[in-house]
Design a protein around this motif. Structure first.
Motif, PDB file in Angstrom:
ATOM      1  N   GLU A   1      24.983  -3.268   7.972  1.00  0.00           N
ATOM      2  CA  GLU A   1      24.160  -2.636   8.991  1.00  0.00           C
ATOM      3  C   GLU A   1      22.699  -3.003   8.794  1.00  0.00           C
ATOM      4  N   THR A   2      22.045  -3.366   9.880  1.00  0.00           N
ATOM      5  CA  THR A   2      20.619  -3.680   9.857  1.00  0.00           C
ATOM      6  C   THR A   2      19.968  -2.795  10.898  1.00  0.00           C
ATOM      7  N   ALA A   3      18.988  -2.009  10.466  1.00  0.00           N
ATOM      8  CA  ALA A   3      18.390  -1.090  11.435  1.00  0.00           C
ATOM      9  C   ALA A   3      16.986  -0.716  11.029  1.00  0.00           C
TER      10      ALA A   3
ATOM     11  N   PHE B   1      18.160   4.291  11.038  1.00  0.00           N
ATOM     12  CA  PHE B   1      19.153   4.232   9.967  1.00  0.00           C
ATOM     13  C   PHE B   1      19.332   5.592   9.302  1.00  0.00           C
ATOM     14  N   PHE B   2      18.214   6.283   9.049  1.00  0.00           N
ATOM     15  CA  PHE B   2      18.335   7.552   8.336  1.00  0.00           C
ATOM     16  C   PHE B   2      18.781   8.681   9.247  1.00  0.00           C
ATOM     17  N   ARG B   3      18.480   8.574  10.548  1.00  0.00           N
ATOM     18  CA  ARG B   3      18.898   9.636  11.447  1.00  0.00           C
ATOM     19  C   ARG B   3      20.373   9.495  11.789  1.00  0.00           C
ATOM     20  N   LYS B   4      20.746   8.267  12.149  1.00  0.00           N
ATOM     21  CA  LYS B   4      22.103   8.112  12.648  1.00  0.00           C
ATOM     22  C   LYS B   4      22.652   6.716  12.326  1.00  0.00           C
TER      23      LYS B   4
ATOM     24  N   PHE C   1      27.387   6.852   2.415  1.00  0.00           N
ATOM     25  CA  PHE C   1      26.382   6.565   1.386  1.00  0.00           C
ATOM     26  C   PHE C   1      25.195   7.526   1.494  1.00  0.00           C
ATOM     27  N   LEU C   2      24.729   7.724   2.726  1.00  0.00           N
ATOM     28  CA  LEU C   2      23.567   8.597   2.925  1.00  0.00           C
ATOM     29  C   LEU C   2      23.908  10.044   2.633  1.00  0.00           C
ATOM     30  N   SER C   3      25.092  10.475   3.012  1.00  0.00           N
ATOM     31  CA  SER C   3      25.424  11.873   2.751  1.00  0.00           C
ATOM     32  C   SER C   3      25.613  12.082   1.242  1.00  0.00           C
ATOM     33  N   ASP C   4      26.105  11.041   0.534  1.00  0.00           N
ATOM     34  CA  ASP C   4      26.192  11.160  -0.931  1.00  0.00           C
ATOM     35  C   ASP C   4      24.815  11.269  -1.555  1.00  0.00           C
ATOM     36  N   LEU C   5      23.856  10.489  -1.014  1.00  0.00           N
ATOM     37  CA  LEU C   5      22.496  10.517  -1.547  1.00  0.00           C
ATOM     38  C   LEU C   5      21.864  11.895  -1.359  1.00  0.00           C
TER      39      LEU C   5
END
Lengths: 259, 244
Positions: free
Chosen positions: B218-220, B225-228, B237-241
């Motif tokens: 993914e490139t954004a 990227f952080f919102r959706k 990955f983001l929810s794990d972070l």
């Protein structure tokens, strides 16, 4: 017996110290130390070259260097002395003094053993050091010269001194080709006295022991100093590169150089 | 500035990088993130050829990095690419000042005096002029990393690569390093950063590349990227972070 030992030393101290010099060739402890110093001193640059060749990615360098190291490590020093003693005069067509023969042999032999010390020192450094130097644009040899070898050789100083101690002991083998060194001098004395071999060789052992023991002590002191410096100063080991272990609040050492 | 074109890399049969096709434009800050083992570090190390690739092409400033070239040319090319390591890799036998001046003097032939002046200016920039004569082991991790950044900048590279520059640091030292990186970005430096510092990515990056299993999946823009994030792997990955 104590008196006999004292008598022998006081009669022959000059012979033990410098051999027949100045009326003949330099001998005794002086020759032993000179032989060892020259041997290890001349062997050192070769050992660095052999180590670099063994670590090279080019087979043309790596294979012969590895072959040399394996061969030399597999042959007793005495054998190599004989080879040099009998073959070099044939090869160059003139006689070679025993001192030179012994020196050449020591240089070859010590270069090989020291090269393993140097190689171990290089391999013990964290890989990141080479990566960082290469990333900055240094060539392989430039990285070795400015980054890797200064650290590796410094870390290996105690081992290099130990190797020097071995070299002193190896010079005794020069006796078999009549190199006028310390053992040779002791044997001359023994041949004169005939009845006092125990005393003579006791003196010889004491001299070798005191020289080598002092050097070993020097190596130990160096080792402690290096360990201390690593803990708080100059040469950090890989583990200390992490933030957790580096002391944060130490002031830089006072130095004359100003930026 | 940095252009990957169908780059593939294998460790034996294991694909480390799969058909990487991406570009960092001049003046852009790209953050590469993703789970460990996804190939982020391998990717960034191919840019200055600390890692070789098996196929594809990689251009840095118009030059084909993985083309056949002499060692001298590769060294010269590398000297134009600033690289900052996770473990700092300062030279422990040299003072901070000598760490910074070594390469300009030995590689670029800069005079000792000029190199020192430049180094002091760089140390001022990273806030460490008082440590010029200290040795690396006397510095904290954050200070070492700032010196490492100054050392890379001394070669005046047109772009800087950061390979997890804050991962080896204690939490309280992360900020000082990120501050230096932010100021670099504000000055318009082209940067490619492998990092897990999502705050930094959100504030500074122009683009986020998310990697998994050797691919950029993914490139954004960071805001998006952080919102959706689109890809389910990126969402996980983001929810794990955020989860801890």
């Amino acid at each position: 017996m104590a008196y006999a030992v004292f008598q022998i030393v006081s009669d022959n101290w000059l012979l033990l110290l410098v051999g027949q010099y100045p009326n003949g060739p330099l001998g005794g402890i002086a020759a032993t130390l000179l032989l060892s110093l020259l041997g290890i001193g001349l062997a050192f640059p070769f050992s660095v070259l052999v180590a670099l060749a063994r670590l090279s990615s080019w087979r043309v360098l790596r294979w012969p260097a590895t072959g040399l190291v394996y061969t030399m490590r597999g042959i007793p020093l005495l054998m190599i002395i004989f080879w040099v003693y009998f073959l070099v005069p044939l090869a160059i067509g003139q006689t070679v003094p025993g001192f030179v023969t012994m020196l050449c042999t020591l240089v070859i032999y010590e270069a090989v053993f020291l090269s393993e010390v140097v190689r171990a020192g290089i391999k013990a450094l964290p890989k990141g050091q080479m990566d960082a130097a290469r990333a900055l644009g240094h060539s392989h040899l430039g990285a070795m010269r400015f980054v890797i070898l200064p650290q590796a050789l410094y870390n290996m100083l105690p081992s290099i001194v130990s190797q020097f101690v071995s070299t002193i002991q190896e010079t005794t083998l020069g006796y078999v080709i009549n190199v006028p060194e310390l053992t040779f001098a002791a044997n001359q004395i023994n041949n004169q006295l005939l009845t006092r071999p125990f005393e003579v060789f006791f003196i010889l052992a004491v001299i070798y022991f005191s020289v080598c023991w002092s050097l070993t002590q020097l190596a130990n002191r160096l080792e402690r100093r290096i360990a201390a410096k690593r803990a708080g100063g100059l040469a950090a080991m890989p583990k200390q590169m992490t933030a957790r272990q580096a002391p944060a609040a130490i002031e830089p050492p006072a130095r004359e150089a100003s930026p | 500035m940095i252009k990957f074109s169908h780059v593939n890399k294998f460790y034996g049969d294991y694909p480390a990088l799969v058909d990487i096709d991406a570009e960092v434009k001049r003046g852009e800050v790209v953050v590469v993130c993703g789970p460990s083992g996804s190939g982020k570090s391998t990717l960034i190390r191919t840019v200055n050829r600390l890692e070789e690739i098996q196929s594809g092409e990689l251009f840095f400033d118009g030059r084909n990095v993985h083309a056949k070239m002499s060692g001298t040319n590769l060294n010269r090319l590398r000297s134009h690419i600033g690289f900052v390591f996770q473990n700092f890799n300062l030279f422990p036998h040299l003072s901070v000042l000598d760490n910074i001046t070594l390469s300009p003097i030995r590689i670029n032939g800069v005079g000792r005096k000029d190199a020192r002046d430049k180094a002091m200016a760089l140390l001022e920039r990273v806030g460490l002029t008082s440590k010029a004569l200290a040795y690396p082991a006397q510095l904290s991790g954050g200070q070492q990393q700032r010196v490492a950044i100054a050392r890379a900048l001394a070669m005046e590279p047109p772009a800087m690569l950061f390979d997890e520059p804050t991962s080896a640091l204690d939490p309280e030292m992360v900020g000082e390093v990120l501050t230096v990186m932010r100021s670099l970005a504000n000055d318009g430096m082209t940067m490619m950063c492998v990092t897990h510092e999502m705050g930094f990515a959100r504030d500074v990056a122009d683009c986020v590349w998310f990697m998994d299993a050797g691919q950029i999946i993914e490139t954004a823009e960071p805001a998006k990227f952080f919102r959706k994030p689109e890809h389910p792997r990126a969402q996980r990955f983001l929810s794990d972070l955020r989860g801890h």
